[in-house]
Write a protein that holds these residues in place. Sequence first.
Motif, PDB file in Angstrom:
ATOM      1  N   UNK A 222     -24.626   9.220 -87.561  1.00 47.35           N
ATOM      2  CA  UNK A 222     -25.609   9.882 -88.415  1.00 47.35           C
ATOM      3  C   UNK A 222     -25.055  10.278 -89.780  1.00 47.35           C
ATOM      4  N   UNK A 223     -23.805  10.705 -89.824  1.00 45.71           N
ATOM      5  CA  UNK A 223     -23.243  11.257 -91.068  1.00 45.71           C
ATOM      6  C   UNK A 223     -22.896  10.147 -92.057  1.00 45.71           C
ATOM      7  N   UNK A 224     -23.501  10.195 -93.213  1.00 45.40           N
ATOM      8  CA  UNK A 224     -23.202   9.212 -94.245  1.00 45.40           C
ATOM      9  C   UNK A 224     -21.731   9.300 -94.660  1.00 45.40           C
TER      10      UNK A 224
ATOM     11  N   UNK B   5     -19.207  10.218 -92.913  1.00 45.91           N
ATOM     12  CA  UNK B   5     -18.351   9.580 -91.899  1.00 45.91           C
ATOM     13  C   UNK B   5     -18.541   8.063 -91.906  1.00 45.91           C
ATOM     14  N   UNK B   6     -19.767   7.631 -92.146  1.00 46.52           N
ATOM     15  CA  UNK B   6     -20.000   6.181 -92.223  1.00 46.52           C
ATOM     16  C   UNK B   6     -19.231   5.559 -93.381  1.00 46.52           C
TER      17      UNK B   6
ATOM     18  N   UNK C  19     -28.858   7.740 -76.617  1.00 47.67           N
ATOM     19  CA  UNK C  19     -29.296   9.091 -76.253  1.00 47.67           C
ATOM     20  C   UNK C  19     -28.186  10.078 -76.579  1.00 47.67           C
TER      21      UNK C  19
ATOM     22  N   UNK D 120     -27.682  14.598 -77.733  1.00 48.72           N
ATOM     23  CA  UNK D 120     -28.403  15.870 -77.889  1.00 48.72           C
ATOM     24  C   UNK D 120     -28.959  16.021 -79.303  1.00 48.72           C
ATOM     25  N   UNK D 121     -28.150  15.662 -80.283  1.00 50.22           N
ATOM     26  CA  UNK D 121     -28.614  15.621 -81.673  1.00 50.22           C
ATOM     27  C   UNK D 121     -28.086  14.315 -82.251  1.00 50.22           C
ATOM     28  N   UNK D 122     -28.545  13.976 -83.419  1.00 44.75           N
ATOM     29  CA  UNK D 122     -28.083  12.725 -84.026  1.00 44.75           C
ATOM     30  C   UNK D 122     -26.574  12.753 -84.270  1.00 44.75           C
ATOM     31  N   UNK D 123     -26.016  13.947 -84.448  1.00 40.53           N
ATOM     32  CA  UNK D 123     -24.582  14.051 -84.729  1.00 40.53           C
ATOM     33  C   UNK D 123     -23.742  14.298 -83.486  1.00 40.53           C
ATOM     34  N   UNK D 124     -24.380  14.445 -82.343  1.00 41.77           N
ATOM     35  CA  UNK D 124     -23.632  14.665 -81.100  1.00 41.77           C
ATOM     36  C   UNK D 124     -23.125  13.340 -80.552  1.00 41.77           C
ATOM     37  N   UNK D 125     -22.195  13.431 -79.608  1.00 48.45           N
ATOM     38  CA  UNK D 125     -21.749  12.221 -78.934  1.00 48.45           C
ATOM     39  C   UNK D 125     -22.911  11.620 -78.139  1.00 48.45           C
TER      40      UNK D 125
END
Lengths: 960, 273
Positions: free
Chosen positions: B97-99, B101-102, B177, B179-184
Motif C-alpha cells: 500500500x505504501x508508495x 515503500x514501493x 486479505x 486487516x488494513x491495506x498496510x497490514x501483513x
Amino acid sequence: MRVNCLINGINRNFDIEPGMRLREMLELNGNFCVRDSDDCEGFCGSDTVLMDGVPVYANLVLAGEADGCEIRTPDGLSEPGKISIVQQAMIDAGLVQSAYNAPAAALLLTWLLETNPNPTKEDIKDALSGIFIRDAGYEHYYLAVKLAQEKMKDGKYSSEIAPSFHPEWEIVGKPMSKIDGPQLVKGEKAFVEDFVDKDSCYMVLLRSPHASAYINSIDTSKAEKVPGVVKILTAYNTPDTHYMQAGQGNPEPSPHDRALFNFKVRHVGDRVAAVIAETYEAACKARDLIKVDYEVLPAVFTVEEAMAPGAPLVHNGIVEYRSGAPADLEEYNKLAGDPREGRVIYQFPLHADIHKNIAASNKGEIGDVDKAFAEADAIVENTYQTTQIQHAPLEPHVCFAKMEAGRLVVYASTQVPYHVRRICGWVTGLPENKIHIIKTRVGGGYGAKQDILVEDLTGYAAFATGRPVYYRNTREEEFIANSTRHPMRVHVKMGGKKDGSITAIYMEVCANTGPFGNHCLTVPMNSCSKTLPLFKCDNMRYDLKVYYTNTPPAGAYQGYGTPKGTYGLMMAMAELADKLGCDYKDMVLKNHVEEGYMLEILKGLGEGREGAVVPVGSCGLREAVLKGCDMIHWGKKEVSDDPDWKIGKGFAMIMQGSGLPGLDHSEAIAKLETDGTLILNSGGADLGTGLDTISAKVASEILKMPLERITIVSGDTDSCAFDTGSYASSGTFFSGNASVASCEKLRGMILKEAAYQLEESEEDLEIVKPGAVHSKKTGKTLSYYEISHTACSGGGHGQLIAHGTFITKASSVPYGAHFAQVAVNVKTGEIKVQKFYALQDAGTPINPEIALCQMYGAVMKSIGHSLYEDMKLDKKGRCLTSNMTDYGVPMITEAPDDFKSVLIDVTDKFGPFGAKSISEIACNGAAPAIGIAIHDAVGVWVRSWPMTPEKILRAMGKIK
Amino acid sequence: MVEKLIIAKNVKETVSLMKEGFQPLAGGTEVNRLNSTVKGKNFVYIGKIADLKTIEKSILEGVSGSYIKIGAVCTFQDAIENDLVPGYLKEACRFMSSRVRRNMATLCGNIAVRRDDSYLIPALLAADAKLFVYSMFGRKSVISLSDYIFKKEKYGSYFVAALLVNTETGAVSQKRYANTASSHGYITMAAAKKGDMCQVGLCVKNSGFYVFDGSKTPDVVLKDDIFGSRAYKKYLIDVTREDLVSSVQGDSGCCCDGSEKGKASEKKSGGAK
C-alpha cells in the motif's frame, strides 16, 4: 566508511559506521526533523526524505547507500524566516496539529506537486499512502493541495477553507493560521528530543517477561561494571512512595497502587530496573546483564477471570485510606498477603475490594426501573464487548530531565505539566518550587500523555544521579508498558413502548483496568455519565465495576469510557427499534434530550463525589440528527451493482463534556509589555489541538490587537499559573475561559491606566484597533505602547498585568450525531466504510479549520478501533501486536470515500465566546454507527470490537 | 547490526562476496526493517549495479515463449510504471500500500526473503514465473520460482538477479486479505488460466506457500493466530479459490498485456458508488 552527498543542495562529507542509517546521519547533520516514530518499521513515514528525487524512509536506508546521492529533507523546503506555499497551505487547512510528522507530509506534498502539478484525488492518496496521521485525519490534505495549487497559480486562495461563525467578531470563529504552525511544519525545534543536552545520559528499562511474579532478587553486579554505566535503579534502592500515574485532580479518584519499582511485577512489560549510562549502547548492554530471580505467579487477563471465585489477586497488600476509611479496615488488612505486594492507598473511598480484584465501583438509579421494565412492550438485553486499544501517538513517550542550580528541570511531552510537577515532587521529595516542568510541543497525546508514565522515573533518575537523563519509549514499550483504552463489557437492558418511547434503561459496565488503577473510576463512569444523559428517560440504573488484571495497563484515552458506553447503548436502542418494529430515526427523535431537560441521572455520576443535577444547556443534537439523516438519505436502501456486496446505514447520537465542572481549574496571566505587545502566560497545555491559538485569538478579539503582537507562553510551571491540564475536553472551555478572564481584566486595567494618563473618565474611553485607547469625548488616542511605556517609566502605575482564573459549576455539553454507510461482502465478511458524516455542535468553533480536522482525526481513530485495531495477548499476557503493522491503524487508504465533518452552529452560554469542546466527542460515534449499518446491510448484530470479517461471517452462520 | 557494507560494482563482485558470507541488500525494506528476518552482519549493496536496474523483453535459451526480465533492483513502483510489465503483476505490486515503500522495495527482494505474507509470490507461482539466478560459484541459470520457493535447501543461497515473467500467461485473478491495506496479508491467492486448467498460487501467513490445480483446495496446515481462526481461514481459502477460478475461467482476470479485465479490486472496495 566515507559518504559524500548533497543535502538540501549543500555538499556534505561524513565518516560513518557501516550500520548507520540515513536518518541518523541526517540527525548528525542537524536535520532533526527527519524523525523516528516506529523504530525503523517503515510504517509511519516520519522519516521520509527524498533521495535522488524519490521519497524513501530514511530509517530503512543505510547511510552508506547515500554516497553520491542528493538528499532533500523537510527542513530544506523553505529558507529561514520564510515558509513554502505547501507548508502554509497545510497550516491554513488546519492540518498542522501535534505535527510530529507534518514536515514529512509537507515534503511529500511538495514532491507530488513538483512531479505532478495537477494531481487527482487518487494521486494525492497514493503520495500519502506511506504516512500515518493520527491527529488531523487525511481529508484536509486534499484541501491543502488545492489551496497550494491556487496560491501557485493565482497568488491567493479561492476555495473556502472552513465555515466562519459569528460575523460580529473578526478573529474568533474564523479560519486563521495556527500560531505555532510555522514552527511545527518547518521542522524547527519543538519536541522534547530537540532539547536534550549533548552530555545527557540515556536511560533504558529492564521489563518483566512475566505477567505476575514476585521478585526474589536482582543481581546488578555485572551490569554495573559495564563502562559508562552511571546507576541502576530497582525496587531495592528507590523510595517506597506509593502514588498514581494518572494526571487528574488531587486528590485523585484513582488508588495509589504503585511505586517507582515494585517487588511484584504485575504485567509483561512492568518495570524491573532502570539503567542510566553515558551511552545508549552501554545502557542496553548493562540491561542485558542484569539477573533477576522471579517467583512466577498465576495471572488473570479478563474481567471474567478476575471476578471468578478464587481468582489470583493482582493486589493483595495493605490497604490505607487518606479519608473515609471503613470501620473494618484492620480486619480487612489481616487478609493481606506477601509483603512484596506493596500497598494500595485510597484518597477517599472508591468502593473497591482488592480481595476480589475490584479497583473501584459505583452504582445508582433514578425512577422505578423494575416497574418501567414491567410496563415495556419489548425489552432487549445484550452484552457489548470492547478490546484493548493503543493511542499510537507518532511521538512516543519521552522525557529529558536534569538538575540545574539545585532544581529539577523536566522537559515533558505532557497534557498535565502541573501534575507532572506534583508527582515528580512526590517521588523525589522535592517541593514544587524546586521543580520546573517545561512542556514542549506534544507529538500526539490523545489521553496517553495525561498519565505521567515516564516523567516520574526520568525525573527521579536525574535527581538521584545529578546527571542529565534522557528517556524514550520504544514503539513496543508504547504497547506493553503504557496506558491503553480499557477493555470493557457493557451489558445493556432497554425497554420500550410500541410508540417508540423508552421506558427504562439498565447499564452494567465491567472494565478491565490492568494492573494499576489509572483513572479506574472515571473512565468507566464516563461510559454512563456521557451516554445516559442523551436519553429523556425517567427510569435508569447503572452499575459499574472495575477489575484489576495482569494485562498491559489501561488509563486515559480520548473519550474515556464514552465510546464504549455509546456503542452499547446506541446498538441496544437500534436493536429495540428493530424488535418494536419502529424506525430507528423516529425512536431517536422521540427519546433524545433537549435544552432545559433536567438531568437527574447525573446526581450519582460525579467522579467519586456527589454529582450535580443540571439542566441540558445549549444543544444542537436534534439539528445534527435531522441534517445527518438528510445527508445520508436515511430510509433509502442503497443497492450495490455487485450482488456479493450489501449496503447498510447507521447512526448514533453522541455527547461528551467540556472539562469537569467543580474540579477543573485554569489560570492565565496577561502582561502588556513596554512596547504595547502582549505576552499571555496560559497554564493550559496545548497538545497540538490549537489551545494556544485559541488563547491568542480571544486575546486579539478582546484587546483589538493583531495576532502577531501576541505571544502565548503555556504549560511552563515557572512562568505560568496553575492549570489542571488538558484532558476531559477541558482545554478550550477551561483554559480558554481563563485566557478570556485575564484579557478582560487587562482591558479594564488598560482603560483605567489610559484614563489616568489622559486625565479623562473611563466611561468616555474605548478600546480600538490596532491596540489603542480612544477618547469618545476628546478624540485623543493613546496606543498600547504609549500607555504601557508611560506606565513603566516611573510616572505610571507599573506594568499592566492581569491574572484570570476560571472555575465553574456550569456544564457545557457538546452534542452530535455520526452517520456511516458501509458495504459488507456476504461471502467474505469484508467491510468497507463508504460514507461517514460527523455532525457536531461544538458551540462556537474558535478555530473552525482545526476543529474540522480534529473531527476527521478522531473519527478515523474510532473507525480503526471499531474495525481492526486490537492489542492481542497470548495466554501468558504477552502482546502479539506490539508494532504498527501487526496492530493495524487506519492510513489514508482506509478513509471513507465520502467523508464529511459538519459543525452545527450553536452558541453556548458558558464557553469562551460560546465555545464547547470538539475532538473527544468525535471518538464516540463510529462504533455504533458502523455496527448499526452492518446490521442494516446483512441483518446481523456484531456486539464486540473490532467488528471483523470473521465475526460477521460467524454471525451470519457461515463459519461454525 | 550491520558491521560491513560494501557497495558492489557488478554482479560478479556480489556473488563473490556472497560466497564469503555477505548478504545482498537492495531496497532495504526487509533487511533494515524492525524485526527483520534477514540475519547477518555483512552486506553487499547492489543498488548501484546498472545491469540490475532494467526491465526488458527477454528470450530464454531452451524455453518457449517470450519473457519480461525484471532486474534485481527494480522496485515495485518501477514495475507499476513500466509498460512491459503484465497487469496482474502491477496489481500484485499495488498490494504494497505504501508508495514510499514501493519506491524502495524490490520485486526480487520480496521473492528472496520468501515471506509467507508475500505480495507477489502467489501471482507469480500461479503464472509459472522463473528466476534468473547465480549460484555461489557464479554459475548462471534459469529456474522456476516454484523450485526457488519449495527447494530452499538447494536454492537458498542463490543470488536472484532477475525475475522472468511469461508474457503469454492467460488471465490471472488474485485476492489479498489483510486487516488494513498496510497490514501483513494473511491470505493471498492468485489463479491463472493454464490451457483448460487453472493453476492457483497461495500464501498463508504462518502456514506457508502452496501451488495447486484450481479444481480443489489442497490440505493447508492452518493455525489460530492474530489474524483469525483456522475455520475462518479455511472458509476464506475455499470461497476465494472458487471465486478466482471462476473469474479466470470466465477470462475476467488481469491479462499479461497490462490491461485489466479483472474485477477483483473493484469487489474489494465494495460495489456501491
